[in-house]
Design an enzyme around this catalytic site. Structure first.
Site, PDB file in Angstrom:
ATOM      1  N   TYR A  96      78.426  22.685 -16.207  1.00  0.00           N
ATOM      2  CA  TYR A  96      77.217  23.235 -15.588  1.00  0.00           C
ATOM      3  C   TYR A  96      75.995  22.427 -16.013  1.00  0.00           C
ATOM      4  CZ  TYR A  96      73.836  26.907 -14.238  1.00  0.00           C
ATOM      5  OH  TYR A  96      72.803  27.619 -13.672  1.00  0.00           O
ATOM      6  N   ASP A  97      75.834  22.240 -17.334  1.00  0.00           N
ATOM      7  CA  ASP A  97      74.617  21.579 -17.845  1.00  0.00           C
ATOM      8  C   ASP A  97      74.521  20.140 -17.335  1.00  0.00           C
ATOM      9  OD1 ASP A  97      74.833  23.893 -19.291  1.00  0.00           O
ATOM     10  OD2 ASP A  97      74.545  22.970 -21.255  1.00  0.00           O
ATOM     11  N   GLU A  98      75.627  19.404 -17.496  1.00  0.00           N
ATOM     12  CA  GLU A  98      75.585  17.993 -17.101  1.00  0.00           C
ATOM     13  C   GLU A  98      75.595  17.858 -15.582  1.00  0.00           C
ATOM     14  OE1 GLU A  98      74.707  15.903 -19.149  1.00  0.00           O
ATOM     15  OE2 GLU A  98      75.479  16.407 -21.132  1.00  0.00           O
ATOM     16  N   GLY A 107      78.354  37.400 -30.850  1.00  0.00           N
ATOM     17  CA  GLY A 107      77.669  36.928 -32.057  1.00  0.00           C
ATOM     18  C   GLY A 107      76.992  38.110 -32.738  1.00  0.00           C
ATOM     19  N   VAL A 133      74.495  38.693 -19.176  1.00  0.00           N
ATOM     20  CA  VAL A 133      74.218  39.730 -20.164  1.00  0.00           C
ATOM     21  C   VAL A 133      73.560  40.976 -19.569  1.00  0.00           C
ATOM     22  CG1 VAL A 133      71.982  38.752 -20.945  1.00  0.00           C
ATOM     23  CG2 VAL A 133      73.380  40.098 -22.509  1.00  0.00           C
ATOM     24  N   LYS A 165      74.122  19.898 -13.520  1.00  0.00           N
ATOM     25  CA  LYS A 165      72.735  20.161 -13.105  1.00  0.00           C
ATOM     26  C   LYS A 165      71.803  19.017 -13.520  1.00  0.00           C
ATOM     27  CE  LYS A 165      72.736  24.373 -11.186  1.00  0.00           C
ATOM     28  NZ  LYS A 165      72.105  24.723  -9.920  1.00  0.00           N
TER      29      LYS A 165
HETATM   30  P1  NAD Z   1      75.375  33.316  -7.960  1.00  0.00           P
HETATM   31  O1  NAD Z   1      76.678  32.928  -8.562  1.00  0.00           O
HETATM   32  O2  NAD Z   1      75.127  34.748  -7.667  1.00  0.00           O
HETATM   33  O3  NAD Z   1      75.117  32.514  -6.611  1.00  0.00           O
HETATM   34  C1  NAD Z   1      75.616  31.230  -6.361  1.00  0.00           C
HETATM   35  C2  NAD Z   1      76.063  31.174  -4.916  1.00  0.00           C
HETATM   36  O4  NAD Z   1      76.565  29.852  -4.625  1.00  0.00           O
HETATM   37  C3  NAD Z   1      77.215  32.149  -4.617  1.00  0.00           C
HETATM   38  O5  NAD Z   1      76.953  32.848  -3.429  1.00  0.00           O
HETATM   39  C4  NAD Z   1      78.427  31.241  -4.476  1.00  0.00           C
HETATM   40  O6  NAD Z   1      79.442  31.792  -3.668  1.00  0.00           O
HETATM   41  C5  NAD Z   1      77.793  29.980  -3.909  1.00  0.00           C
HETATM   42  N1  NAD Z   1      78.585  28.766  -4.127  1.00  0.00           N
HETATM   43  C6  NAD Z   1      79.160  28.360  -5.281  1.00  0.00           C
HETATM   44  N2  NAD Z   1      79.778  27.179  -5.088  1.00  0.00           N
HETATM   45  C7  NAD Z   1      79.574  26.836  -3.785  1.00  0.00           C
HETATM   46  C8  NAD Z   1      79.976  25.748  -2.977  1.00  0.00           C
HETATM   47  N3  NAD Z   1      80.713  24.736  -3.477  1.00  0.00           N
HETATM   48  N4  NAD Z   1      79.600  25.723  -1.680  1.00  0.00           N
HETATM   49  C9  NAD Z   1      78.866  26.742  -1.149  1.00  0.00           C
HETATM   50  N5  NAD Z   1      78.471  27.818  -1.862  1.00  0.00           N
HETATM   51  C10 NAD Z   1      78.815  27.852  -3.169  1.00  0.00           C
HETATM   52  O7  NAD Z   1      74.242  32.728  -8.916  1.00  0.00           O
HETATM   53  P2  NAD Z   1      72.664  32.879  -8.865  1.00  0.00           P
HETATM   54  O8  NAD Z   1      72.251  33.540 -10.123  1.00  0.00           O
HETATM   55  O9  NAD Z   1      72.236  33.444  -7.564  1.00  0.00           O
HETATM   56  O10 NAD Z   1      72.221  31.360  -8.964  1.00  0.00           O
HETATM   57  C11 NAD Z   1      71.760  30.633  -7.834  1.00  0.00           C
HETATM   58  C12 NAD Z   1      71.296  29.254  -8.281  1.00  0.00           C
HETATM   59  O11 NAD Z   1      70.252  29.383  -9.235  1.00  0.00           O
HETATM   60  C13 NAD Z   1      72.394  28.429  -8.946  1.00  0.00           C
HETATM   61  O12 NAD Z   1      72.272  27.091  -8.528  1.00  0.00           O
HETATM   62  C14 NAD Z   1      72.080  28.548 -10.417  1.00  0.00           C
HETATM   63  O13 NAD Z   1      72.519  27.425 -11.127  1.00  0.00           O
HETATM   64  C15 NAD Z   1      70.575  28.663 -10.410  1.00  0.00           C
HETATM   65  N6  NAD Z   1      70.099  29.353 -11.613  1.00  0.00           N
HETATM   66  C16 NAD Z   1      70.233  30.705 -11.752  1.00  0.00           C
HETATM   67  C17 NAD Z   1      69.799  31.326 -12.912  1.00  0.00           C
HETATM   68  C18 NAD Z   1      69.892  32.809 -13.105  1.00  0.00           C
HETATM   69  O14 NAD Z   1      69.498  33.301 -14.169  1.00  0.00           O
HETATM   70  N7  NAD Z   1      70.341  33.593 -12.160  1.00  0.00           N
HETATM   71  C19 NAD Z   1      69.235  30.563 -13.946  1.00  0.00           C
HETATM   72  C20 NAD Z   1      69.150  29.187 -13.778  1.00  0.00           C
HETATM   73  C21 NAD Z   1      69.564  28.595 -12.603  1.00  0.00           C
HETATM   74  N1  UDP Z   2      75.939  37.944 -24.044  1.00  0.00           N
HETATM   75  C1  UDP Z   2      76.301  39.040 -24.818  1.00  0.00           C
HETATM   76  N2  UDP Z   2      77.118  39.975 -24.260  1.00  0.00           N
HETATM   77  C2  UDP Z   2      77.564  39.899 -22.980  1.00  0.00           C
HETATM   78  C3  UDP Z   2      77.176  38.792 -22.193  1.00  0.00           C
HETATM   79  C4  UDP Z   2      76.360  37.826 -22.768  1.00  0.00           C
HETATM   80  O1  UDP Z   2      75.912  39.166 -25.973  1.00  0.00           O
HETATM   81  O2  UDP Z   2      78.301  40.819 -22.564  1.00  0.00           O
HETATM   82  C5  UDP Z   2      75.031  36.938 -24.637  1.00  0.00           C
HETATM   83  C6  UDP Z   2      75.491  35.494 -24.488  1.00  0.00           C
HETATM   84  O3  UDP Z   2      76.360  35.123 -25.550  1.00  0.00           O
HETATM   85  C7  UDP Z   2      74.173  34.768 -24.541  1.00  0.00           C
HETATM   86  C8  UDP Z   2      73.182  35.741 -23.869  1.00  0.00           C
HETATM   87  O4  UDP Z   2      73.809  37.013 -23.943  1.00  0.00           O
HETATM   88  O5  UDP Z   2      73.769  34.555 -25.867  1.00  0.00           O
HETATM   89  C9  UDP Z   2      72.889  35.397 -22.423  1.00  0.00           C
HETATM   90  O6  UDP Z   2      74.126  35.248 -21.770  1.00  0.00           O
HETATM   91  P1  UDP Z   2      74.268  34.994 -20.211  1.00  0.00           P
HETATM   92  O7  UDP Z   2      75.711  34.760 -19.929  1.00  0.00           O
HETATM   93  O8  UDP Z   2      73.565  36.067 -19.467  1.00  0.00           O
HETATM   94  O9  UDP Z   2      73.413  33.674 -19.912  1.00  0.00           O
HETATM   95  P2  UDP Z   2      73.183  32.274 -20.658  1.00  0.00           P
HETATM   96  O10 UDP Z   2      71.741  32.283 -20.951  1.00  0.00           O
HETATM   97  O11 UDP Z   2      73.999  32.215 -21.912  1.00  0.00           O
HETATM   98  O12 UDP Z   2      73.615  31.270 -19.659  1.00  0.00           O
END
Ligand code: NAD
Ligand code: UDP
Length: 316
Positions: free
Chosen positions: A147-149, A207, A189, A151
Site C-alpha cells: 500500500y505505502d510503496e 498493542g 479502527v 501509493k
Molecule cells: P474503500 O476500500 O472503502 O474503497 C475503495 C474502493 O476501490 C472500493 O469500492 C473498491 O471496491 C475499489 N477498488 C479496489 N481496487 C479496485 C480496482 N482494481 N479497480 C476498481 N475499483 C477498485 O476505501 P476508502 O476508505 O473509501 O478509500 C478510498 C481511497 O482513499 C483509497 O485510494 C485510499 O487509499 C484513500 N485513502 C483513504 C483513507 C481513509 O482513511 N479512508 C486514508 C488515506 C487514503
Molecule cells: N487498531 C486497533 N484495533 C482494531 C483495529 C485497529 O487497535 O480493531 C489500531 C491499529 O493497530 C492502528 C490504529 O488502530 O494502530 C488505526 O488502525 P486502522 O487500521 O484504522 O488504520 P491505519 O492508520 O493503521 O492504517
C-alpha cells in the site's frame, strides 16, 4: 462550482467514493462511478441509481478505460490494512497500473485528475506532526509496503505525468477518515470499535493503545476534495487533508464505549508489524490555500457514525 461537468470517480462504490459521487451528483455533475467491488458495494450508491446524472460501471482500473470525461477522481484502492494485505500484489497493481491507466486517460482527453494519496506515504513518521515536505520513513519490504510503496509510486507517476506530459494533477494526502458507508467488517479502527461496542463484544486494542491517530469525518474530507479540484492549475499539492486533533487508540476505545453505552470490555491483541506509532497532519497548506479546516470534531462525528451502524446492524 461550475455545474454540468462529466466526472469519473474510480473506487466510487467504496466508503469515500460513495460520498463523493453523492456530492458531485447533488451539484449537477454527470458522474460515472467505476468500481470492481473488491471492498465497495453497489449498496453504497444504490440511492443514486434513479438519478439520471449517475452511472455505474464494473471495471478494474488495472486495465485501461476508454471514456470521455472532464475530471477524474482516482480513489480505487483498498484502504483497510486487512483488505490491502489480503492480495498485496493486486494492491500494488491497483495503485500503480491504476495510476498509469487513469493518467493516460487524463492525458488523452485532457481531464484534470485528482489522486487519493495517503498519510501512509510518511510510513512510521519520525517527524511530528507531518508536513508535506517530509519524505517519510517507510519499510519497503514489510506487510504495509504494498500500500505505502504503491501509493508513493502513484505520486511519482502523477508528478512525472505533469512534468513530462503537462497533465493537470491534484494530489491529496488523506489522513484517517471515518463515517457512514464504512463496511461493518472493514477492519479499520473506528468501524471495528463501533461494531464491537454495539454488539457488546470485546473491543480489540492492538498493542497497548498508546499509538495515536487523527480522525477526520467524511463530510469534511469531501469538502476538501472539491476545493482541491477547483484550485487553479498552479496548485498541484501534495496537500495533507485530515483532522489535526490527535487521540490515542485507548482514548478512542473509551470514547466509543461511553457514547454507545456499551457493556463491552477492552481486550489487548498483538500490534501488527510496522503499525505507525503516531500520526497527525500539519494542515497549514490546506488552511492557507484552500481556506479549509475540519468542522466536525470527533464526538459529533462518532455519534453520526454510531447512528449509521445502529441502522445497518439492525438490518443484518
Ligand atoms: P474503500 O476500500 O472503502 O474503497 C475503495 C474502493 O476501490 C472500493 O469500492 C473498491 O471496491 C475499489 N477498488 C479496489 N481496487 C479496485 C480496482 N482494481 N479497480 C476498481 N475499483 C477498485 O476505501 P476508502 O476508505 O473509501 O478509500 C478510498 C481511497 O482513499 C483509497 O485510494 C485510499 O487509499 C484513500 N485513502 C483513504 C483513507 C481513509 O482513511 N479512508 C486514508 C488515506 C487514503
Ligand atoms: N487498531 C486497533 N484495533 C482494531 C483495529 C485497529 O487497535 O480493531 C489500531 C491499529 O493497530 C492502528 C490504529 O488502530 O494502530 C488505526 O488502525 P486502522 O487500521 O484504522 O488504520 P491505519 O492508520 O493503521 O492504517
Amino acid at each position: 462550482m461550475v455545474s454540468g461537468k462529466r466526472v469519473l470517480v474510480t473506487g466510487g462504490a467504496g466508503f469515500i467514493g460513495s460520498h463523493l459521487c453523492e456530492r458531485l451528483v447533488s451539484e449537477g455533475h454527470d458522474v460515472l462511478c467505476v468500481d470492481n467491488y473488491f471492498t465497495g458495494s453497489k449498496g453504497n450508491v444504490a440511492h443514486l441509481f434513479n438519478n439520471p446524472h449517475f452511472e455505474l460501471m464494473r471495471h478494474d482500473v488495472t486495465f485501461p478505460l476508454y471514456i470521455e470525461t472532464d475530471e477524474i477522481y482516482n480513489l480505487a484502492c483498498p484502504a483497510s490494512p486487512i483488505h490491502y494485505q489480503f492480495d498485496p500484489v493486486q494492491t500494488t497493481k491497483t495503485s500503480v497500473y491504476g495510476a498509469i491507466n487513469m493518467l493516460g486517460l487524463s492525458r488523452r482527453v485532457r481531464a484534470k485528475i485528482f489522486q487519493a494519496s495517503t498519510s501512509e506515504i510518511y510510513g512510521d513518521p519520525q517527524v511530528h506532526p507531518q508536513q508535506e515536505s517530509y519524505w517519510g520513513h517507510c519499510n519497503p519490504i514489510g506487510p504495509r509496503a504494498c500500500y505505502d510503496e504503491g501509493k508513493r509510486c502513484a505520486e511519482t507517476l502523477f508528478f512525472d505525468y505533469r512534468r513530462q506530459h503537462n497533465v493537470s494533477i491534484k494530489v491529496a494526502r488523506i489522513f484517517n477518515t471515518y463515517g457512514p458507508h464504512m463496511h461493518p467488517t472493514d477492519g479499520r479502527v473506528v468501524s471495528n470499535f463501533i461494531v464491537q461496542a454495539l454488539r457488546n463484544k470485546p473491543v480489540t486494542i492492538y498493542g497497548d493503545g498508546s499509538q495515536t491517530r487523527s480522525f477526520c469525518y467524511i463530510d469534511d474530507l469531501i469538502e476538501a476534495f472539491l476545493r482541491i479540484m477547483n484550485t487553479d492549475d498552479e496548485f498541484i499539492g501534495p496537500v495533507n487533508i485530515g483532522n489535526p486533533e490527535e487521540f490515542t487508540i485507548q482514548e478512542l476505545a473509551d470514547t466509543v464505549i461511553t457514547l454507545v453505552g456499551s457493556k463491552s470490555k477492552i481486550i489487548l491483541k498483538p500490534l501488527p508489524d510496522d503499525d505507525p506509532v503516531q500520526r497527525r497532519p500539519d494542515i497549514t497548506i490546506a488552511r492557507d490555500i484552500l481556506d479549509w479546516e475540519p468542522k466536525i470534531q470527533l464526538l459529533e462525528g462518532l455519534k453520526k457514525t454510531i447512528t449509521y451502524f445502529e441502522g445497518r446492524l439492525s438490518k443484518s
